[in-house]
Every structure is written in structure tokens, then in C-alpha cells.
Design a protein around this motif. Structure first.
Motif, PDB file in Angstrom:
ATOM      1  N   PRO A 168       0.837  -1.202   0.000  1.00  0.00           N
ATOM      2  CA  PRO A 168       0.000   0.000   0.000  1.00  0.00           C
ATOM      3  C   PRO A 168       0.872   1.253   0.000  1.00  0.00           C
ATOM      4  O   PRO A 168       2.058   1.189   0.353  1.00  0.00           O
ATOM      5  CB  PRO A 168      -0.784  -0.103   1.323  1.00  0.00           C
ATOM      6  CG  PRO A 168      -0.568  -1.490   1.816  1.00  0.00           C
ATOM      7  CD  PRO A 168       0.750  -1.951   1.254  1.00  0.00           C
ATOM      8  N   PRO A 169       0.323   2.394  -0.398  1.00  0.00           N
ATOM      9  CA  PRO A 169       1.096   3.637  -0.319  1.00  0.00           C
ATOM     10  C   PRO A 169       1.544   3.907   1.113  1.00  0.00           C
ATOM     11  O   PRO A 169       0.854   3.545   2.071  1.00  0.00           O
ATOM     12  CB  PRO A 169       0.095   4.705  -0.797  1.00  0.00           C
ATOM     13  CG  PRO A 169      -0.888   3.948  -1.630  1.00  0.00           C
ATOM     14  CD  PRO A 169      -1.009   2.606  -1.001  1.00  0.00           C
ATOM     15  N   PRO A 170       2.690   4.558   1.304  1.00  0.00           N
ATOM     16  CA  PRO A 170       3.206   4.775   2.656  1.00  0.00           C
ATOM     17  C   PRO A 170       2.473   5.845   3.446  1.00  0.00           C
ATOM     18  O   PRO A 170       2.484   5.809   4.678  1.00  0.00           O
ATOM     19  CB  PRO A 170       4.664   5.177   2.411  1.00  0.00           C
ATOM     20  CG  PRO A 170       4.684   5.718   1.016  1.00  0.00           C
ATOM     21  CD  PRO A 170       3.652   4.955   0.260  1.00  0.00           C
ATOM     22  N   LYS A 171       1.843   6.806   2.773  1.00  0.00           N
ATOM     23  CA  LYS A 171       1.137   7.879   3.464  1.00  0.00           C
ATOM     24  C   LYS A 171      -0.314   7.487   3.707  1.00  0.00           C
ATOM     25  O   LYS A 171      -0.959   6.891   2.848  1.00  0.00           O
ATOM     26  CB  LYS A 171       1.195   9.172   2.650  1.00  0.00           C
ATOM     27  CG  LYS A 171       2.612   9.681   2.376  1.00  0.00           C
ATOM     28  CD  LYS A 171       3.309  10.095   3.674  1.00  0.00           C
ATOM     29  CE  LYS A 171       4.673  10.714   3.365  1.00  0.00           C
ATOM     30  NZ  LYS A 171       5.382  11.115   4.603  1.00  0.00           N
ATOM     31  N   SER A 172      -0.842   7.883   4.868  1.00  0.00           N
ATOM     32  CA  SER A 172      -2.167   7.428   5.290  1.00  0.00           C
ATOM     33  C   SER A 172      -3.264   7.838   4.320  1.00  0.00           C
ATOM     34  O   SER A 172      -4.131   7.024   3.979  1.00  0.00           O
ATOM     35  CB  SER A 172      -2.498   7.964   6.690  1.00  0.00           C
ATOM     36  OG  SER A 172      -3.755   7.503   7.115  1.00  0.00           O
ATOM     37  N   ALA A 173      -3.272   9.074   3.867  1.00  0.00           N
ATOM     38  CA  ALA A 173      -4.350   9.535   2.987  1.00  0.00           C
ATOM     39  C   ALA A 173      -4.370   8.730   1.688  1.00  0.00           C
ATOM     40  O   ALA A 173      -5.431   8.260   1.256  1.00  0.00           O
ATOM     41  CB  ALA A 173      -4.198  11.027   2.697  1.00  0.00           C
ATOM     42  N   ALA A 174      -3.208   8.563   1.087  1.00  0.00           N
ATOM     43  CA  ALA A 174      -3.134   7.780  -0.151  1.00  0.00           C
ATOM     44  C   ALA A 174      -3.457   6.318   0.113  1.00  0.00           C
ATOM     45  O   ALA A 174      -4.088   5.644  -0.709  1.00  0.00           O
ATOM     46  CB  ALA A 174      -1.747   7.920  -0.767  1.00  0.00           C
ATOM     47  N   ARG A 175      -3.035   5.828   1.268  1.00  0.00           N
ATOM     48  CA  ARG A 175      -3.302   4.430   1.608  1.00  0.00           C
ATOM     49  C   ARG A 175      -4.801   4.185   1.749  1.00  0.00           C
ATOM     50  O   ARG A 175      -5.332   3.172   1.287  1.00  0.00           O
ATOM     51  CB  ARG A 175      -2.562   4.068   2.890  1.00  0.00           C
ATOM     52  CG  ARG A 175      -2.701   2.601   3.284  1.00  0.00           C
ATOM     53  CD  ARG A 175      -1.655   2.221   4.309  1.00  0.00           C
ATOM     54  NE  ARG A 175      -1.661   3.074   5.476  1.00  0.00           N
ATOM     55  CZ  ARG A 175      -0.565   3.623   6.016  1.00  0.00           C
ATOM     56  NH1 ARG A 175       0.606   3.409   5.487  1.00  0.00           N
ATOM     57  NH2 ARG A 175      -0.664   4.391   7.084  1.00  0.00           N
ATOM     58  N   ARG A 176      -5.507   5.106   2.367  1.00  0.00           N
ATOM     59  CA  ARG A 176      -6.952   4.927   2.544  1.00  0.00           C
ATOM     60  C   ARG A 176      -7.692   4.984   1.207  1.00  0.00           C
ATOM     61  O   ARG A 176      -8.646   4.235   0.989  1.00  0.00           O
ATOM     62  CB  ARG A 176      -7.496   5.961   3.523  1.00  0.00           C
ATOM     63  CG  ARG A 176      -6.961   5.741   4.937  1.00  0.00           C
ATOM     64  CD  ARG A 176      -7.697   6.532   5.976  1.00  0.00           C
ATOM     65  NE  ARG A 176      -7.170   6.272   7.310  1.00  0.00           N
ATOM     66  CZ  ARG A 176      -7.851   6.394   8.420  1.00  0.00           C
ATOM     67  NH1 ARG A 176      -9.108   6.775   8.371  1.00  0.00           N
ATOM     68  NH2 ARG A 176      -7.302   6.136   9.603  1.00  0.00           N
ATOM     69  N   THR A 177      -7.245   5.849   0.327  1.00  0.00           N
ATOM     70  CA  THR A 177      -7.839   5.877  -1.014  1.00  0.00           C
ATOM     71  C   THR A 177      -7.603   4.553  -1.723  1.00  0.00           C
ATOM     72  O   THR A 177      -8.498   3.995  -2.362  1.00  0.00           O
ATOM     73  CB  THR A 177      -7.234   7.031  -1.829  1.00  0.00           C
ATOM     74  OG1 THR A 177      -7.522   8.268  -1.176  1.00  0.00           O
ATOM     75  CG2 THR A 177      -7.810   7.056  -3.239  1.00  0.00           C
ATOM     76  N   PHE A 178      -6.387   4.044  -1.612  1.00  0.00           N
ATOM     77  CA  PHE A 178      -6.020   2.746  -2.187  1.00  0.00           C
ATOM     78  C   PHE A 178      -6.913   1.633  -1.627  1.00  0.00           C
ATOM     79  O   PHE A 178      -7.432   0.788  -2.373  1.00  0.00           O
ATOM     80  CB  PHE A 178      -4.550   2.501  -1.850  1.00  0.00           C
ATOM     81  CG  PHE A 178      -4.021   1.128  -2.123  1.00  0.00           C
ATOM     82  CD1 PHE A 178      -3.573   0.773  -3.383  1.00  0.00           C
ATOM     83  CD2 PHE A 178      -3.911   0.195  -1.095  1.00  0.00           C
ATOM     84  CE1 PHE A 178      -3.044  -0.500  -3.628  1.00  0.00           C
ATOM     85  CE2 PHE A 178      -3.384  -1.076  -1.326  1.00  0.00           C
ATOM     86  CZ  PHE A 178      -2.954  -1.413  -2.596  1.00  0.00           C
ATOM     87  N   LEU A 179      -7.128   1.642  -0.324  1.00  0.00           N
ATOM     88  CA  LEU A 179      -7.944   0.605   0.315  1.00  0.00           C
ATOM     89  C   LEU A 179      -9.417   0.733  -0.050  1.00  0.00           C
ATOM     90  O   LEU A 179     -10.129  -0.274  -0.176  1.00  0.00           O
ATOM     91  CB  LEU A 179      -7.762   0.655   1.831  1.00  0.00           C
ATOM     92  CG  LEU A 179      -6.354   0.328   2.341  1.00  0.00           C
ATOM     93  CD1 LEU A 179      -6.257   0.552   3.845  1.00  0.00           C
ATOM     94  CD2 LEU A 179      -5.967  -1.102   1.991  1.00  0.00           C
ATOM     95  N   GLN A 180      -9.887   1.954  -0.222  1.00  0.00           N
ATOM     96  CA  GLN A 180     -11.279   2.146  -0.631  1.00  0.00           C
ATOM     97  C   GLN A 180     -11.541   1.527  -2.000  1.00  0.00           C
ATOM     98  O   GLN A 180     -12.630   0.993  -2.256  1.00  0.00           O
ATOM     99  CB  GLN A 180     -11.615   3.635  -0.639  1.00  0.00           C
ATOM    100  CG  GLN A 180     -11.742   4.242   0.754  1.00  0.00           C
ATOM    101  CD  GLN A 180     -11.724   5.762   0.748  1.00  0.00           C
ATOM    102  OE1 GLN A 180     -11.802   6.381  -0.310  1.00  0.00           O
ATOM    103  NE2 GLN A 180     -11.618   6.365   1.918  1.00  0.00           N
TER     104      GLN A 180
END
Length: 310
Positions: A168-180
Motif C-alpha cells: 500500500p502507499p506509505p502515506k495514510s491519505a493515499a493508503r486509505r484511497t487505495f484501500l477504498q
């Protein structure tokens, strides 16, 4: 030179000479594989997991393209293999790729390995293999150990349909978008993650995917192999308290649950957990994606929860 791809070894009848491990026709000598690019699996931890076919190929190849020559040399030294190593990694791939392709075109057998497991899984081997195929060069695979599949099998989660999504992306905001984006997929999800990012990643997984069953697998096939199973919020709470573990990590997350709609109490619980670390808008999007509930209904409930806290 021949453009016929090299194939896997076939059994021979009694009294017949055993052919090369990588050339079932017996045309090549046992120590010299046919020309081509060989995508070769190496162990993910336990050195004994390398295949006999891989050992034959690594001994007989003209060269071995690898991510880290130090790592690969340690493995080769265990088996008395002194084949020449070619460094091939993300920093030199553009320079080295044409050289490796030229060697294959000239009739050499080149093995491609990663530091662990199957090549082309989260490493730069994909572009090399694709370029070789584009040039009509023979490419084959010597399968073996694989961290995503090992983690999946040990997780106890459904294995009939799964998606490996890498890091997953290392930054939380990008990671949450990725997970969504992954949330609606009706399959078991498999992720890699760096140990130092595991607690934050599990927190985001719980916020976006809710109470799905999951497993954190660590140091697979090694001395301190560990598999910790439980709902995502429980795993997130454990690693938030325990801190980052050591070793290589594979996270396995079960697929979305049955189509039964969650109760309002369940939705409220997911929203509260999401709102603890996310904006109202992001929390609504995450919970709607994880549950399949209409966004407007989740938004209405989120507003009610926010009003109750004022």
C-alpha cells in the motif's frame, strides 16, 4: 539460435539417460541450459525450499541477474554454485536491461532471481521479461516459494479467489484511497507491508474495511515464523500497543461478508472508529465502501453522531 522456449523437465523411462533439468528433449548437455531468460524462484526464508530444477539451472546458466549480489551469493554459496552474478535492480534496470537481452539474443541462458521468492513480484523483473518477449526471446518460469501464497495458505482465510495488491502507499491519505478501491472486491486481499508501517496500516485497514477477519503473517518459513489472526480492529489494537514487529510482513484480509445489511449500531461503531482518525467526509466514504451501504445513509448517520457529541 532457436526461438523455442525452454520447458520444464519431464520424467524418463527406465534405462533412459536423464536429460537436463531445463531441457526435456535432451538436446542440450545436462550442464548447459538452452538459451533463454529463466524466471527462477528462490526461497523466501528457509534455504531448503529451493527446487532441484532451480539448482540445476543456477549451476548451468551463463549468468544470474539478481537484485542484490550479496544476498544471492549467500544462497549460492550454500550449494557450491559460482555462476557469475549480474546486478539488476530498480536503480540500474534501464542500463542493464539491454545488456541482458543482448546476451540472451546471443545464445546465453540467463536466470532472473529476486532476493526472495518469485521474481517479478514487487521487483523490476517485469519490464525485463516483457522486453524479452517483445523481442521474441525465449522466456520460461521455474516456480517455487512465494510469500503471498504462503501467507494466504497460513491465514486460514478463503483461498478460492484472492487478489495480491502489493505494498500500500506509505502515506495514510493515499493508503486509505487505495484501500477504498479494494474494499468492494469479492476476494481475499493479500498485501505486503514494511514492519515499521504495520500499526498505521492496520489502523487504516480497520477504518476502511471494518471488522473483516484478517491475519498478519511474519517471517514465513523462518525460525520465528508467526501468524496472528483476528478481526482487523483487534489486530490494529494489538500492534498499536505492541509496536512494529521485526521481519517480513504479509497481511491477508478476508473478503467482504455476506450481503446481509449491517445494523445501524454496527454502522455507528464503524463510523466512530473511522471518525477518530479521519474527516467526516473520508469516514463516510470509507464506511460506505466497506459496507456497501448508500453513502447518503452513512452521511446522515455520521451527522447524527457528530450532533450527539456536540
Amino acid at each position: 539460435m532457436s526461438r523455442t522456449p525452454p520447458h520444464s523437465r519431464q520424467s524418463t523411462g527406465a534405462g533412459q539417460r536423464r536429460p537436463s533439468a531445463v531441457d526435456p528433449t535432451g538436446a542440450a548437455s545436462p550442464s548447459k541450459p538452452a538459451p533463454g531468460l529463466y524466471l527462477t524462484a528462490v526461497p523466501i526464508g528457509n534455504a531448503g525450499d529451493i527446487t532441484l530444477r532451480a539448482l540445476d539451472l543456477l549451476r548451468g546458466a551463463d549468468a544470474i541477474a539478481c537484485e542484490d549480489t550479496r544476498t544471492t551469493r549467500k544462497l549460492l554459496s550454500l550449494y557450491g554454485i559460482g555462476t557469475k552474478l549480474i546486478p539488476y535492480h530498480e536503480h540500474n534496470a534501464a542500463e542493464m536491461r539491454p545488456q541482458i537481452l543482448r546476451r540472451v539474443a546471443e545464445g546465453q541462458a540467463i536466470a532472473l532471481v529476486s532476493d526472495a521468492g518469485m521474481p517479478m513480484i514487487s521487483d523490476p523483473g517485469f519490464k525485463l521479461a516483457r522486453a524479452a518477449r517483445d523481442e521474441g526471446l525465449p522466456v520460461t518460469c521455474l516456480p517455487g516459494a512465494s510469500a503471498p501464497l504462503t501467507g494466504l495458505l497460513l491465514s486460514g482465510l478463503p483461498s478460492d479467489r484472492f487478489l495480491f495488491a502489493g505494498f500500500p502507499p506509505p502515506k495514510s491519505a493515499a493508503r486509505r484511497t487505495f484501500l477504498q478501491e479494494l474494499a468492494p472486491i469479492a476476494a481475499t486481499l493479500i498485501l505486503f507491508e514494511a514492519p515499521h508501517r504495520l500499526p498505521e496500516c492496520l489502523s487504516d485497514l480497520a477504518a476502511v474495511l471494518g471488522d473483516r477477519e484478517a491475519a498478519v503473517t511474519r517471517e514465513l518459513t523462518k525460525l520465528f515464523e508467526e501468524v496472528r489472526r483476528g478481526p482487523l480492529p483487534e489486530l490494529a489494537a494489538h500492534y498499536a500497543e505492541a509496536g512494529p514487529p521485526k521481519g517480513e510482513i504479509v497481511i491477508v484480509i478476508g473478503p467482504p461478508g455476506a450481503a446481509a445489511r449491517p445494523s445501524e449500531e454496527d454502522l455507528a461503531g464503524q463510523l466512530r472508529r473511522a471518525l477518530a482518525t479521519m474527516s467526516l467526509r473520508d469516514a463516510v466514504e470509507a464506511v460506505a465502501a466497506a459496507t456497501g451501504e448508500p453513502k447518503r445513509e452513512v452521511y446522515r448517520l455520521a451527522l447524527d453522531l457528530a450532533a450527539d457529541e456536540d
